[in-house]
Design an enzyme around this catalytic site. Structure first.
Site, PDB file in Angstrom:
ATOM      1  N   ASP A  33       0.688  -1.206  -0.096  1.00  0.00           N
ATOM      2  CA  ASP A  33      -0.015   0.109  -0.184  1.00  0.00           C
ATOM      3  C   ASP A  33       0.868   1.203  -0.096  1.00  0.00           C
ATOM      4  O   ASP A  33       1.729   1.312   0.077  1.00  0.00           O
ATOM      5  CB  ASP A  33      -1.027  -0.127   1.344  1.00  0.00           C
ATOM      6  CG  ASP A  33      -1.925  -0.989   1.191  1.00  0.00           C
ATOM      7  OD1 ASP A  33      -2.177  -1.646   0.318  1.00  0.00           O
ATOM      8  OD2 ASP A  33      -3.074  -0.684   2.199  1.00  0.00           O
ATOM      9  N   HIS A 173       3.607  -2.206   3.028  1.00  0.00           N
ATOM     10  CA  HIS A 173       3.903  -1.017   2.564  1.00  0.00           C
ATOM     11  C   HIS A 173       5.195  -0.772   1.570  1.00  0.00           C
ATOM     12  O   HIS A 173       6.036  -1.198   2.315  1.00  0.00           O
ATOM     13  CB  HIS A 173       3.697   0.099   3.388  1.00  0.00           C
ATOM     14  CG  HIS A 173       2.374  -0.143   4.240  1.00  0.00           C
ATOM     15  ND1 HIS A 173       2.154  -1.045   5.227  1.00  0.00           N
ATOM     16  CD2 HIS A 173       1.131   0.603   4.165  1.00  0.00           C
ATOM     17  CE1 HIS A 173       0.989  -0.781   5.626  1.00  0.00           C
ATOM     18  NE2 HIS A 173       0.286   0.354   5.026  1.00  0.00           N
TER      19      HIS A 173
END
Length: 217
Positions: A33, A173
């Site tokens: 992400d 991430h």
């Protein structure tokens, strides 16, 4: 010069065909992400070196600063997903605002690759039954490495491997150097355990555009 978000490239990025049958193979989906960012390239390097695939849920405003990395993702067969335009908590927005956040990001993906994103991941995993999907399924996760909090390659690796199971969707991430450092070891360990690392849409083919998915289980 940044390409306008509503303009598609002259030639859409050819996307490799996915051939893994996850009803037979031991599949797992790594997801990233908040990018693209300065460590996305290293993460793609590690995935491509290992012949592994993953999915990237990107922020639209970041895409416009580096559309080339998004084209590289698509060309490598990675999943290109939607994480809204500016990463708001969508439960605090009006339906029209949510739709605008999603569609503006989708336009940025289309401008970079010639293709729409395959799914949306609502920021913070926050949504309600009435949150607009704007024509795309919601993809969440069932394994959280907490890499954003621990910022430690060892702890990120431990959480990824301890939570791994066939059909899992793993949250990471691509904006943290510790995640980029951990990834080669995570990939190697999962492959040693017999996992095939696939995109979410490969793990979950035929997702309902109004559905919400946490894993293949």
């Amino acid at each position: 010069m940044t390409r306008p978000v509503d303009a598609a490239p002259t030639t859409p990025v050819p996307r490799p065909a996915h051939t893994t049958d996850c009803t037979r193979a031991k599949c797992i989906a790594l997801t990233f992400d908040d990018g693209p960012g300065p460590f996305t390239s290293a993460i793609l390097d590690a995935l491509e070196k290992a012949k592994a695939r993953a999915s990237f849920f990107m922020i639209g405003s970041a895409i416009t600063t580096d559309p080339g990395i998004v084209r590289r993702m698509a060309a490598a067969g990675m999943g290109v997903g939607n994480h809204t335009w500016s990463h708001p908590q969508v439960t605090a927005l009006t339906p029209d605002q949510v739709t605008g956040e999603i569609t503006r990001q989708s336009s940025a993906v289309a401008a970079a690759t010639g293709h729409e994103p395959f799914a949306v991941r609502p920021p913070y995993g926050a949504f309600t039954r009435s949150t607009p999907h704007a024509g795309l399924p919601f993809v969440l996760w069932d394994v959280d490495t907490e890499d954003w909090k621990n910022l430690d390659p060892t702890r990120t690796t431990q959480r990824a491997l301890s939570g791994a199971h066939p059909g899992a969707i793993v949250l990471m991430h691509d904006i943290h150097p510790s995640t980029a450092k951990a990834l080669p070891g995570i990939i190697a360990a999962l492959q040693k355990q017999g996992y095939t690392l696939v995109t979410v849409d490969e793990l979950l083919p035929g997702m309902d555009p109004s559905g919400s998915y946490y894993s293949a289980g």
